[in-house]
Motif scaffolding. Structure first.
Motif, PDB file in Angstrom:
ATOM      1  N   SER A 191       0.828  -1.211   0.000  1.00 33.94           N
ATOM      2  CA  SER A 191       0.000   0.000   0.000  1.00 33.94           C
ATOM      3  C   SER A 191       0.861   1.260   0.000  1.00 33.94           C
ATOM      4  O   SER A 191       0.445   2.313  -0.485  1.00 33.94           O
ATOM      5  CB  SER A 191      -0.930   0.002   1.214  1.00 33.94           C
ATOM      6  OG  SER A 191      -0.178  -0.049   2.415  1.00 33.94           O
ATOM      7  N   GLU A 192       2.059   1.164   0.509  1.00 27.73           N
ATOM      8  CA  GLU A 192       2.967   2.315   0.495  1.00 27.73           C
ATOM      9  C   GLU A 192       3.389   2.652  -0.928  1.00 27.73           C
ATOM     10  O   GLU A 192       3.682   3.808  -1.244  1.00 27.73           O
ATOM     11  CB  GLU A 192       4.196   2.001   1.345  1.00 27.73           C
ATOM     12  CG  GLU A 192       5.166   3.173   1.484  1.00 27.73           C
ATOM     13  CD  GLU A 192       6.360   2.846   2.363  1.00 27.73           C
ATOM     14  OE1 GLU A 192       7.294   3.669   2.428  1.00 27.73           O
ATOM     15  OE2 GLU A 192       6.349   1.760   2.979  1.00 27.73           O
ATOM     16  N   GLN A 193       3.375   1.643  -1.800  1.00 26.44           N
ATOM     17  CA  GLN A 193       3.828   1.837  -3.173  1.00 26.44           C
ATOM     18  C   GLN A 193       2.692   2.237  -4.120  1.00 26.44           C
ATOM     19  O   GLN A 193       2.870   3.115  -4.976  1.00 26.44           O
ATOM     20  CB  GLN A 193       4.498   0.561  -3.682  1.00 26.44           C
ATOM     21  CG  GLN A 193       5.779   0.202  -2.926  1.00 26.44           C
ATOM     22  CD  GLN A 193       6.293  -1.180  -3.281  1.00 26.44           C
ATOM     23  OE1 GLN A 193       5.536  -2.138  -3.315  1.00 26.44           O
ATOM     24  NE2 GLN A 193       7.590  -1.279  -3.562  1.00 26.44           N
ATOM     25  N   ILE A 194       1.519   1.592  -3.984  1.00 22.78           N
ATOM     26  CA  ILE A 194       0.435   1.868  -4.938  1.00 22.78           C
ATOM     27  C   ILE A 194      -0.878   2.229  -4.257  1.00 22.78           C
ATOM     28  O   ILE A 194      -1.925   2.271  -4.909  1.00 22.78           O
ATOM     29  CB  ILE A 194       0.218   0.671  -5.892  1.00 22.78           C
ATOM     30  CG1 ILE A 194      -0.160  -0.589  -5.107  1.00 22.78           C
ATOM     31  CG2 ILE A 194       1.458   0.424  -6.736  1.00 22.78           C
ATOM     32  CD1 ILE A 194      -0.554  -1.756  -6.009  1.00 22.78           C
ATOM     33  N   GLY A 195      -0.859   2.446  -2.949  1.00 21.22           N
ATOM     34  CA  GLY A 195      -2.044   2.907  -2.249  1.00 21.22           C
ATOM     35  C   GLY A 195      -3.150   1.877  -2.139  1.00 21.22           C
ATOM     36  O   GLY A 195      -2.893   0.685  -1.934  1.00 21.22           O
ATOM     37  N   ILE A 196      -4.399   2.303  -2.335  1.00 22.40           N
ATOM     38  CA  ILE A 196      -5.572   1.467  -2.111  1.00 22.40           C
ATOM     39  C   ILE A 196      -5.648   0.290  -3.076  1.00 22.40           C
ATOM     40  O   ILE A 196      -6.313  -0.725  -2.800  1.00 22.40           O
ATOM     41  CB  ILE A 196      -6.857   2.323  -2.234  1.00 22.40           C
ATOM     42  CG1 ILE A 196      -8.087   1.541  -1.760  1.00 22.40           C
ATOM     43  CG2 ILE A 196      -7.019   2.808  -3.670  1.00 22.40           C
ATOM     44  CD1 ILE A 196      -8.062   1.185  -0.302  1.00 22.40           C
ATOM     45  N   VAL A 197      -4.953   0.378  -4.197  1.00 28.15           N
ATOM     46  CA  VAL A 197      -4.982  -0.713  -5.172  1.00 28.15           C
ATOM     47  C   VAL A 197      -4.369  -1.982  -4.586  1.00 28.15           C
ATOM     48  O   VAL A 197      -4.785  -3.097  -4.912  1.00 28.15           O
ATOM     49  CB  VAL A 197      -4.239  -0.304  -6.464  1.00 28.15           C
ATOM     50  CG1 VAL A 197      -4.220  -1.452  -7.465  1.00 28.15           C
ATOM     51  CG2 VAL A 197      -4.898   0.924  -7.080  1.00 28.15           C
ATOM     52  N   ALA A 198      -3.389  -1.835  -3.689  1.00 32.98           N
ATOM     53  CA  ALA A 198      -2.702  -2.992  -3.103  1.00 32.98           C
ATOM     54  C   ALA A 198      -3.659  -3.901  -2.326  1.00 32.98           C
ATOM     55  O   ALA A 198      -3.715  -5.113  -2.590  1.00 32.98           O
ATOM     56  CB  ALA A 198      -1.559  -2.527  -2.213  1.00 32.98           C
ATOM     57  N   PRO A 199      -4.425  -3.375  -1.355  1.00 28.66           N
ATOM     58  CA  PRO A 199      -5.361  -4.267  -0.662  1.00 28.66           C
ATOM     59  C   PRO A 199      -6.457  -4.828  -1.558  1.00 28.66           C
ATOM     60  O   PRO A 199      -6.934  -5.935  -1.331  1.00 28.66           O
ATOM     61  CB  PRO A 199      -5.952  -3.381   0.444  1.00 28.66           C
ATOM     62  CG  PRO A 199      -5.661  -1.984   0.046  1.00 28.66           C
ATOM     63  CD  PRO A 199      -4.388  -2.038  -0.736  1.00 28.66           C
ATOM     64  N   ILE A 200      -6.847  -4.085  -2.599  1.00 28.21           N
ATOM     65  CA  ILE A 200      -7.855  -4.598  -3.537  1.00 28.21           C
ATOM     66  C   ILE A 200      -7.311  -5.830  -4.261  1.00 28.21           C
ATOM     67  O   ILE A 200      -8.002  -6.846  -4.409  1.00 28.21           O
ATOM     68  CB  ILE A 200      -8.271  -3.502  -4.543  1.00 28.21           C
ATOM     69  CG1 ILE A 200      -9.046  -2.388  -3.833  1.00 28.21           C
ATOM     70  CG2 ILE A 200      -9.110  -4.103  -5.666  1.00 28.21           C
ATOM     71  CD1 ILE A 200      -9.391  -1.219  -4.719  1.00 28.21           C
ATOM     72  N   LEU A 201      -6.072  -5.734  -4.713  1.00 29.52           N
ATOM     73  CA  LEU A 201      -5.443  -6.882  -5.382  1.00 29.52           C
ATOM     74  C   LEU A 201      -5.264  -8.048  -4.419  1.00 29.52           C
ATOM     75  O   LEU A 201      -5.433  -9.212  -4.804  1.00 29.52           O
ATOM     76  CB  LEU A 201      -4.084  -6.466  -5.959  1.00 29.52           C
ATOM     77  CG  LEU A 201      -4.115  -5.468  -7.119  1.00 29.52           C
ATOM     78  CD1 LEU A 201      -2.696  -5.058  -7.516  1.00 29.52           C
ATOM     79  CD2 LEU A 201      -4.849  -6.065  -8.313  1.00 29.52           C
ATOM     80  N   LEU A 202      -4.943  -7.746  -3.165  1.00 28.79           N
ATOM     81  CA  LEU A 202      -4.770  -8.798  -2.161  1.00 28.79           C
ATOM     82  C   LEU A 202      -6.087  -9.540  -1.917  1.00 28.79           C
ATOM     83  O   LEU A 202      -6.111 -10.776  -1.867  1.00 28.79           O
ATOM     84  CB  LEU A 202      -4.262  -8.192  -0.849  1.00 28.79           C
ATOM     85  CG  LEU A 202      -4.059  -9.172   0.304  1.00 28.79           C
ATOM     86  CD1 LEU A 202      -2.960 -10.176  -0.018  1.00 28.79           C
ATOM     87  CD2 LEU A 202      -3.723  -8.421   1.598  1.00 28.79           C
ATOM     88  N   VAL A 203      -7.169  -8.792  -1.763  1.00 33.39           N
ATOM     89  CA  VAL A 203      -8.481  -9.409  -1.562  1.00 33.39           C
ATOM     90  C   VAL A 203      -8.852 -10.273  -2.770  1.00 33.39           C
ATOM     91  O   VAL A 203      -9.404 -11.369  -2.624  1.00 33.39           O
ATOM     92  CB  VAL A 203      -9.558  -8.340  -1.308  1.00 33.39           C
ATOM     93  CG1 VAL A 203     -10.944  -8.959  -1.316  1.00 33.39           C
ATOM     94  CG2 VAL A 203      -9.307  -7.635   0.021  1.00 33.39           C
ATOM     95  N   THR A 204      -8.543  -9.799  -3.968  1.00 35.41           N
ATOM     96  CA  THR A 204      -8.822 -10.578  -5.177  1.00 35.41           C
ATOM     97  C   THR A 204      -8.090 -11.912  -5.155  1.00 35.41           C
ATOM     98  O   THR A 204      -8.672 -12.955  -5.473  1.00 35.41           O
ATOM     99  CB  THR A 204      -8.402  -9.776  -6.436  1.00 35.41           C
ATOM    100  OG1 THR A 204      -9.107  -8.539  -6.459  1.00 35.41           O
ATOM    101  CG2 THR A 204      -8.707 -10.564  -7.694  1.00 35.41           C
ATOM    102  N   CYS A 205      -6.827 -11.885  -4.755  1.00 39.78           N
ATOM    103  CA  CYS A 205      -6.049 -13.128  -4.663  1.00 39.78           C
ATOM    104  C   CYS A 205      -6.638 -14.066  -3.618  1.00 39.78           C
ATOM    105  O   CYS A 205      -6.702 -15.286  -3.824  1.00 39.78           O
ATOM    106  CB  CYS A 205      -4.593 -12.813  -4.313  1.00 39.78           C
ATOM    107  SG  CYS A 205      -3.653 -12.032  -5.649  1.00 39.78           S
ATOM    108  N   ARG A 206      -7.072 -13.519  -2.497  1.00 33.29           N
ATOM    109  CA  ARG A 206      -7.648 -14.348  -1.434  1.00 33.29           C
ATOM    110  C   ARG A 206      -8.959 -14.983  -1.890  1.00 33.29           C
ATOM    111  O   ARG A 206      -9.248 -16.137  -1.570  1.00 33.29           O
ATOM    112  CB  ARG A 206      -7.896 -13.505  -0.179  1.00 33.29           C
ATOM    113  CG  ARG A 206      -6.649 -13.169   0.601  1.00 33.29           C
ATOM    114  CD  ARG A 206      -5.952 -14.421   1.080  1.00 33.29           C
ATOM    115  NE  ARG A 206      -6.829 -15.222   1.915  1.00 33.29           N
ATOM    116  CZ  ARG A 206      -6.660 -16.510   2.148  1.00 33.29           C
ATOM    117  NH1 ARG A 206      -5.675 -17.160   1.593  1.00 33.29           N
ATOM    118  NH2 ARG A 206      -7.495 -17.169   2.927  1.00 33.29           N
TER     119      ARG A 206
END
Length: 554
Positions: free
Chosen positions: A101-116
């Motif tokens: 999230s430090e690198q790309i902001g809110i997109v990071a947790p969105i991608l993480l949830v998608t993977c989960r």
């Protein structure tokens, strides 16, 4: 097993172990992942959001069961567990490559949830396809033994995920591991992924499905057919109860106890991981043994014994683990009487899934301190008035220094809130043979044994009560609903109950009562299926009509 049967079971078990390794890996890395993908929130909120992301993998499991189980019954067993294996592997490697999230902001947790979500869908589809595939290859008198190698990989994968983390952390150091090394266990998954896909691709489709395909008798709508008659619906409800009951002891013996020992009991994380590495590795063989015994004496006796022993011995085992692992805490819990007196209107429910609520009242502050330090306390409701906590003969009343005074009173009473010098500790290989460490591992192994006695026979029973044309669909949906809803939410529910009633041991009543109720229902409804010819299971009238078992060896 002959050579071909060993290949079938081995290839299925390796792929299943790989999928569960990926699933458990995320759970063990929740604190690190929380800081990397939810860094803009407080430390507690980071953990909450990381756990909610973990829970997403459970919540979608019923959806995965419907989608992939339908394909399993229409397209084939082999094709589906190849698809789910690839989905799980790709999404796992992707987690290791995601920017923070430090690198790309809110997109990071969105991608993480998608993977989960993809991981949850894959693991739900894997179970129905793999257990159906292996069962349809197995001879009737050894079906439990064959399925045991598959089901037991859950315990093996748990052990392997812990082992990989310990090795990587030891090799690069804790600081490097927390900074970037946490990605390594995800990335190296590409190796077993490639191996598992290659091995599974060499397998043939299950003989029963091939025969059904040749006769053009595959189901056009397996989900609708599964719900087409009351006997089938009734059997699915029984499977739901069975899956829920075995998931309670399964998740208490693993996720809940793992978390409890690291938090409430204050045991060093490396120590807990080292013990669980050994315990869960042995749990793999316990599952195989339990399934083998069920081939001899029946599914019901082994399943019922596992649930019954868990109901009777849950409290003694957990209390013994507490007193041996952290004697100082055990003595304080037994000897020190603590009472919280407060106006109920000032006491909030200690559950904050959004990570946004502020618990600032003195009642909330007191409960947070008591819960965090594993203090067993009683509650007294006052009609108005200020909050007060009695610790033995000392009464801590409302004041500007309330928190400091309460902590001081707990320390004086014997509670090790600053860390115990008597808790077990593993710093080297030799420490694993310390009598207290061995005793705790033995007690944990008892809980794992009960879980395997329930889980193994339950898995093969689910296969044996449904016809071939809808088998994967009919067993996967109730199984994933039971395990996903009750098993997946069990740790969070028990933590919330413990905070509300003032004792993490009292919270054990939730799984104990649930298992006892499930056991009672199963005793009167679950048929014995040992030796069933699963190529001709029919459900007629109000009960499951189980053909006479094939002749057994004397």
């Amino acid at each position: 097993m002959n050579k071909h049967e060993r290949k079938v079971v081995g290839a299925s078990a390796i792929g299943t172990a790989f999928e569960w390794y990926d699933f458990f890996l995320y759970g063990a890395l929740v604190p690190v992942i929380g800081s990397k993908f939810f860094g803009e929130y407080s430390a507690s909120a980071q953990t909450v959001f990381a756990l909610l992301t973990f829970a997403a993998g459970f919540m979608v499991r019923p959806i995965g069961a419907v989608v992939f189980a339908r394909l399993t019954d229409q397209v084939g067993r082999k094709v589906v567990f190849l698809i789910t294996l690839i989905i799980m592997g790709v999404s796992t490697v992707a987690v290791g490559l995601l920017p923070t999230s430090e690198q790309i902001g809110i997109v990071a947790p969105i991608l993480l949830v998608t993977c989960r979500i993809l991981q949850g869908l894959a693991v739900s589809g894997e179970f129905g396809a793999a257990v159906t595939y292996v069962s349809e290859y197995a001879p009737p008198r050894a079906r439990g033994y064959f399925v045991g190698w598959l089901t037991g990989t859950t315990a093996l994968a748990f052990s392997l995920s812990v082992a990989v983390q310990l090795v990587v952390e030891a090799a690069i150091g804790t600081e490097n591991y927390d900074n970037w090394g946490w990605r390594i266990p995800f990335l190296i998954a590409v190796v077993p992924l490639a191996l598992s896909v290659w091995i599974r691709s060499t397998l043939h489709e299950s003989p029963l499905f091939q025969q059904m395909k040749a006769n053009n008798t595959t189901s056009k709508a397996p989900l609708r057919e599964a719900f087409s008659t009351w006997p089938r619906i009734r059997m699915m409800l029984i499977v739901f109860v069975m899956a829920s009951a075995q998931s309670f002891i399964g998740y208490v013996s693993t996720v809940y106890m793992l978390t409890l020992m690291k938090t409430n009991l204050g045991i060093d994380s490396f120590t807990v991981n080292a013990m669980y590495l050994v315990v869960m590795f042995l749990g793999f063989f316990l599952c195989i043994g339990a399934c083998r015994v069920s081939d001899r004496v029946g599914r019901r006796p082994v399943l019922f014994a596992g649930l019954g022993l868990a109901v009777v011995l849950m409290f003694p085992l957990v209390n013994s683990i507490t007193s041996i692992a952290n004697p100082e805490l055990g003595r304080a819990m037994d000897k020190v009487s603590v009472t919280l007196a407060a106006d109920p209107s000032t006491c909030s429910f200690q559950f904050n899934p959004a990570g946004t609520a502020d618990f600032t009242s003195e009642c909330d502050v007191a409960r947070e301190i008591l819960q965090t330090n594993s203090v067993r306390f009683d509650r007294v409701d006052l009609d108005g008035g200020s909050t007060a906590v009695s610790v033995g003969d000392v009464v801590v009343e409302s004041s500007p220094t309330f928190s400091v005074d309460l902590r001081s009173a707990l320390v004086d009473s014997g509670y090790p809130i600053d860390g115990s010098t008597e808790s077990i500790l593993v710093e080297s290989f030799g420490d694993m043979f310390d009598p207290r460490v061995l005793a705790v591992m033995g007690l944990l192994l008892c809980l794992v044994l009960f879980a395997q006695m329930a889980q193994g026979p339950a898995s093969v029973t689910m296969v044996e009560v449904f016809p071939t044309r809808i088998r994967a669909t009919a067993l996967s949906l109730p199984y994933q609903l039971g395990v996903g809803v009750f098993g997946g939410l069990l740790p969070a529910m028990m933590v919330a109950i413990g905070a509300e009633v003032g004792s993490f041991t009292t919270a054990l009543w939730y799984p104990v009562i649930a298992m006892a109720l499930g056991l009672l229902i199963l005793i009167f409804t679950l048929p014995e299926t040992k030796g069933t010819d699963i190529s001709d299971v029919q459900i007629k009238g109000d009960t499951a009509e189980i053909p006479e078992p094939l002749r057994q060896e004397k």
